[in-house]
Design a protein around this motif. Structure first.
Motif, PDB file in Angstrom:
ATOM      1  N   ALA A 176       0.753  -1.062   0.008  1.00  0.00           N
ATOM      2  CA  ALA A 176      -0.055   0.061   0.102  1.00  0.00           C
ATOM      3  C   ALA A 176       0.851   1.671   0.079  1.00  0.00           C
ATOM      4  O   ALA A 176       1.748   1.116   0.486  1.00  0.00           O
ATOM      5  CB  ALA A 176      -1.061  -0.319   1.610  1.00  0.00           C
ATOM      6  N   ILE A 177       0.475   1.918  -0.023  1.00  0.00           N
ATOM      7  CA  ILE A 177       1.038   3.621  -0.176  1.00  0.00           C
ATOM      8  C   ILE A 177       0.243   4.663   0.320  1.00  0.00           C
ATOM      9  O   ILE A 177      -1.649   4.822   0.074  1.00  0.00           O
ATOM     10  CB  ILE A 177       1.914   4.052  -1.863  1.00  0.00           C
ATOM     11  N   VAL A 178       0.351   5.556   1.170  1.00  0.00           N
ATOM     12  CA  VAL A 178      -0.875   6.737   1.339  1.00  0.00           C
ATOM     13  C   VAL A 178       0.236   7.906   1.258  1.00  0.00           C
ATOM     14  O   VAL A 178       1.098   8.139   2.407  1.00  0.00           O
ATOM     15  CB  VAL A 178      -0.631   6.656   3.096  1.00  0.00           C
ATOM     16  N   PRO A 179       0.154   8.056   0.064  1.00  0.00           N
ATOM     17  CA  PRO A 179       0.858   9.846  -0.410  1.00  0.00           C
ATOM     18  C   PRO A 179      -0.292  10.758   0.487  1.00  0.00           C
ATOM     19  O   PRO A 179      -1.806  10.868  -0.149  1.00  0.00           O
ATOM     20  CB  PRO A 179       0.734  10.106  -1.892  1.00  0.00           C
ATOM     21  N   MET A 180       0.809  11.825   0.415  1.00  0.00           N
ATOM     22  CA  MET A 180      -0.802  13.109   1.447  1.00  0.00           C
ATOM     23  C   MET A 180      -0.151  14.226   1.085  1.00  0.00           C
ATOM     24  O   MET A 180       1.162  14.310   0.507  1.00  0.00           O
ATOM     25  CB  MET A 180      -0.396  13.124   3.269  1.00  0.00           C
ATOM     26  N   ALA A 181      -0.857  15.170   1.195  1.00  0.00           N
ATOM     27  CA  ALA A 181      -0.665  16.543   1.089  1.00  0.00           C
ATOM     28  C   ALA A 181       0.445  16.932  -0.760  1.00  0.00           C
ATOM     29  O   ALA A 181       0.960  17.399  -0.769  1.00  0.00           O
ATOM     30  CB  ALA A 181       0.229  17.162   2.019  1.00  0.00           C
ATOM     31  N   SER A 182      -0.719  16.394  -1.851  1.00  0.00           N
ATOM     32  CA  SER A 182       0.824  16.129  -2.789  1.00  0.00           C
ATOM     33  C   SER A 182      -1.034  15.497  -3.618  1.00  0.00           C
ATOM     34  O   SER A 182      -1.977  14.917  -3.776  1.00  0.00           O
ATOM     35  CB  SER A 182       1.337  14.651  -2.730  1.00  0.00           C
ATOM     36  N   GLN A 183       0.048  15.185  -5.120  1.00  0.00           N
ATOM     37  CA  GLN A 183      -0.513  14.998  -6.907  1.00  0.00           C
ATOM     38  C   GLN A 183       0.020  13.951  -7.250  1.00  0.00           C
ATOM     39  O   GLN A 183       1.242  14.417  -7.491  1.00  0.00           O
ATOM     40  CB  GLN A 183      -1.537  16.101  -7.049  1.00  0.00           C
ATOM     41  N   PRO A 184      -0.721  12.695  -8.223  1.00  0.00           N
ATOM     42  CA  PRO A 184       0.124  12.300  -8.970  1.00  0.00           C
ATOM     43  C   PRO A 184       0.444  12.841 -10.430  1.00  0.00           C
ATOM     44  O   PRO A 184       0.460  12.340 -11.614  1.00  0.00           O
ATOM     45  CB  PRO A 184      -0.351  10.744  -8.911  1.00  0.00           C
ATOM     46  N   THR A 185       0.480  13.938 -10.853  1.00  0.00           N
ATOM     47  CA  THR A 185       0.703  14.767 -11.919  1.00  0.00           C
ATOM     48  C   THR A 185       1.712  16.025 -12.017  1.00  0.00           C
ATOM     49  O   THR A 185       1.975  15.937 -10.763  1.00  0.00           O
ATOM     50  CB  THR A 185      -0.423  16.053 -11.699  1.00  0.00           C
ATOM     51  N   GLU A 186       2.660  16.064 -13.429  1.00  0.00           N
ATOM     52  CA  GLU A 186       3.217  17.012 -13.303  1.00  0.00           C
ATOM     53  C   GLU A 186       3.304  18.382 -12.344  1.00  0.00           C
ATOM     54  O   GLU A 186       2.389  19.234 -11.973  1.00  0.00           O
ATOM     55  CB  GLU A 186       3.333  17.957 -14.301  1.00  0.00           C
ATOM     56  N   MET A 187       4.883  18.719 -12.301  1.00  0.00           N
ATOM     57  CA  MET A 187       5.138  19.758 -11.544  1.00  0.00           C
ATOM     58  C   MET A 187       4.583  21.163 -12.110  1.00  0.00           C
ATOM     59  O   MET A 187       4.954  20.896 -13.007  1.00  0.00           O
ATOM     60  CB  MET A 187       5.597  19.436 -10.865  1.00  0.00           C
ATOM     61  N   SER A 188       3.407  21.454 -11.582  1.00  0.00           N
ATOM     62  CA  SER A 188       3.514  23.018 -12.446  1.00  0.00           C
ATOM     63  C   SER A 188       2.531  23.756 -12.111  1.00  0.00           C
ATOM     64  O   SER A 188       2.597  23.735 -10.519  1.00  0.00           O
ATOM     65  CB  SER A 188       2.470  22.265 -13.297  1.00  0.00           C
ATOM     66  N   SER A 189       1.797  24.866 -12.825  1.00  0.00           N
ATOM     67  CA  SER A 189       0.935  26.022 -12.108  1.00  0.00           C
ATOM     68  C   SER A 189       1.509  26.770 -10.943  1.00  0.00           C
ATOM     69  O   SER A 189       2.644  26.600 -10.913  1.00  0.00           O
ATOM     70  CB  SER A 189      -0.245  25.388 -11.377  1.00  0.00           C
ATOM     71  N   ARG A 190       0.613  27.093 -10.118  1.00  0.00           N
ATOM     72  CA  ARG A 190       1.353  27.466  -9.224  1.00  0.00           C
ATOM     73  C   ARG A 190       2.675  27.202  -8.097  1.00  0.00           C
ATOM     74  O   ARG A 190       3.406  27.797  -7.752  1.00  0.00           O
ATOM     75  CB  ARG A 190       0.464  28.649  -7.640  1.00  0.00           C
ATOM     76  N   ASN A 191       2.413  25.679  -7.751  1.00  0.00           N
ATOM     77  CA  ASN A 191       3.364  25.229  -7.068  1.00  0.00           C
ATOM     78  C   ASN A 191       4.703  25.353  -7.553  1.00  0.00           C
ATOM     79  O   ASN A 191       5.686  25.775  -6.876  1.00  0.00           O
ATOM     80  CB  ASN A 191       2.146  23.662  -6.809  1.00  0.00           C
ATOM     81  N   TRP A 192       4.570  25.094  -8.964  1.00  0.00           N
ATOM     82  CA  TRP A 192       5.569  25.230  -9.430  1.00  0.00           C
ATOM     83  C   TRP A 192       6.399  26.743  -9.619  1.00  0.00           C
ATOM     84  O   TRP A 192       6.968  27.422  -9.793  1.00  0.00           O
ATOM     85  CB  TRP A 192       5.658  24.769 -10.995  1.00  0.00           C
ATOM     86  N   MET A 193       6.007  27.085  -9.892  1.00  0.00           N
ATOM     87  CA  MET A 193       5.650  28.912 -10.502  1.00  0.00           C
ATOM     88  C   MET A 193       6.510  29.648  -9.421  1.00  0.00           C
ATOM     89  O   MET A 193       7.459  30.069  -9.508  1.00  0.00           O
ATOM     90  CB  MET A 193       4.232  29.940 -10.428  1.00  0.00           C
TER      91      MET A 193
END
Length: 353
Positions: A176-193
């Motif tokens: 099992a995996i429990v990823p928190m405070a994250s998304q399995p998507t490309e680093m982008s948008s405000r987060n990357w900017m």
């Protein structure tokens, strides 16, 4: 979701300060720090290091069921040993009871006491990325600790993104995996900017000198405070805890007076390492059960974009727990308080049994 039952904190700064305190060792077995050296470590750039130091901490008996717990950017194993995290998870009768589980908390490559630019190479240190960091964790677990299978990989923030990479890179290695405070998507948008703006502000500071500075660049303190304020804390929490300009000014002044990150090169590398993060094309490889945990007021991973929901729909045996926003939640920092999700984790682990 189990509601948070504690009383409202007097101030956001106090809440965050309390979260940084060490957990009481009496609540669970004493953490055991150790170091393992990975030989001939090859980075994604093709560069190699003959010896790569990896610091880690374990809790519990090595004969227990192994679980891997991963920290956020610029953190370390120690940053997880808090009353609000370890104190809720690792004690007797708690979801990751250390009398049953063998808990492994690595210092990520580039952080804590693991190998990093400030050890001496400065800006000549290989420009690592998240794939390199996960490879280092995998080698630590398999070669350093001799473990062939994990029950669980749980991570928060950057650790959550690493957990997603574990799922697509080593799909049969964990249940099992429990990823928190994250998304399995490309680093982008405000987060990357905003990450890019932090990195570029330091790189363009004349005092940085291409990473060969005599003193820490002055920009290091301000960009760190700016990013944490912009992408952590929670809108409703800020409104409740610093509702006036005077209160907000006091919090800003306290943050500016706090110790700055120790080293600019380490800081630049840590935030830049997320630049090519994107497990989305490989989500079909995930075989582990997934419990993703995010907060509805997470500034870095806003649920209203719909990208998280679309990604989750592509993963078999995956569930998203979205913690509702309130004056008690702290935006991206919400998942650092395990009381918001510990009982859901317990129920999830029981499904695996």
């Amino acid at each position: 979701m189990t509601p948070f039952t504690g009383t409202r904190r007097g101030a956001l700064g106090l809440l965050l300060g309390l979260a940084a305190l060490p957990a009481l060792a009496a609540d669970y077995p004493a953490p055991r720090p150790a170091v393992w050296t990975a030989r001939d470590f090859r980075f994604h750039t093709g560069e190699t290091m003959p010896e790569l130091r990896l610091h880690y901490t374990t809790i519990g008996n090595p004969s227990g069921t192994p679980v891997l717990v991963l920290h956020g950017t610029a953190g370390s194993a120690r940053s997880l040993l808090t009353p609000g995290f370890a104190g809720v998870l690792f004690g007797p009768g708690q979801p990751l009871d250390a009398s049953r589980y063998f808990i492994i908390l690595p210092d990520a490559l580039g952080a804590g006491e693991s190998a990093k630019p400030s050890d001496g190479l400065r800006a000549a240190f290989p420009r690592y990325n998240y794939a390199d960091m996960v490879q280092a964790q995998y080698r630590l677990v398999t070669e350093g600790l001799g473990i062939g299978h994990l029950r669980l990989v749980l991570g928060n923030s950057m650790g959550g993104m690493h957990a997603w990479l574990w799922g697509v890179t080593y799909p049969d290695f964990m249940d099992a995996i429990v990823p928190m405070a994250s998304q399995p998507t490309e680093m982008s948008s405000r987060n990357w900017m905003l990450r890019r703006l932090m990195v570029e502000t330091i790189r363009r500071d004349p005092a940085y000198r291409g990473g060969d500075y005599a003193e820490q660049p002055p920009s290091l303190r301000s960009v760190n405070v700016f990013y944490s304020t912009a992408t952590n804390g929670g809108t409703l929490n800020y409104q409740a805890t610093v509702p006036t300009r005077e209160a907000a000014d006091k919090l800003v002044e306290a943050r500016l007076a706090a110790p700055a990150p120790k080293d600019a090169n380490d800081f630049v590398y840590q935030w830049d390492s997320s630049r090519d993060y994107n497990p989305a094309p490989l989500l079909g490889r995930i075989r582990a059960r997934v419990l993703a945990i995010n907060a509805a007021d997470d500034e870095r991973n806003p649920p209203e974009t719909g990208v998280m929901q679309a990604a989750m729909a592509r993963i078999p045996n995956a569930r998203l727990l979205l913690i509702p926003a309130s004056e008690e939640t702290a935006g991206h920092g919400t998942t650092g308080n395990a009381r918001f999700w510990s009982e859901e984790l317990r129920a999830f682990l029981q499904i695996l049994d």
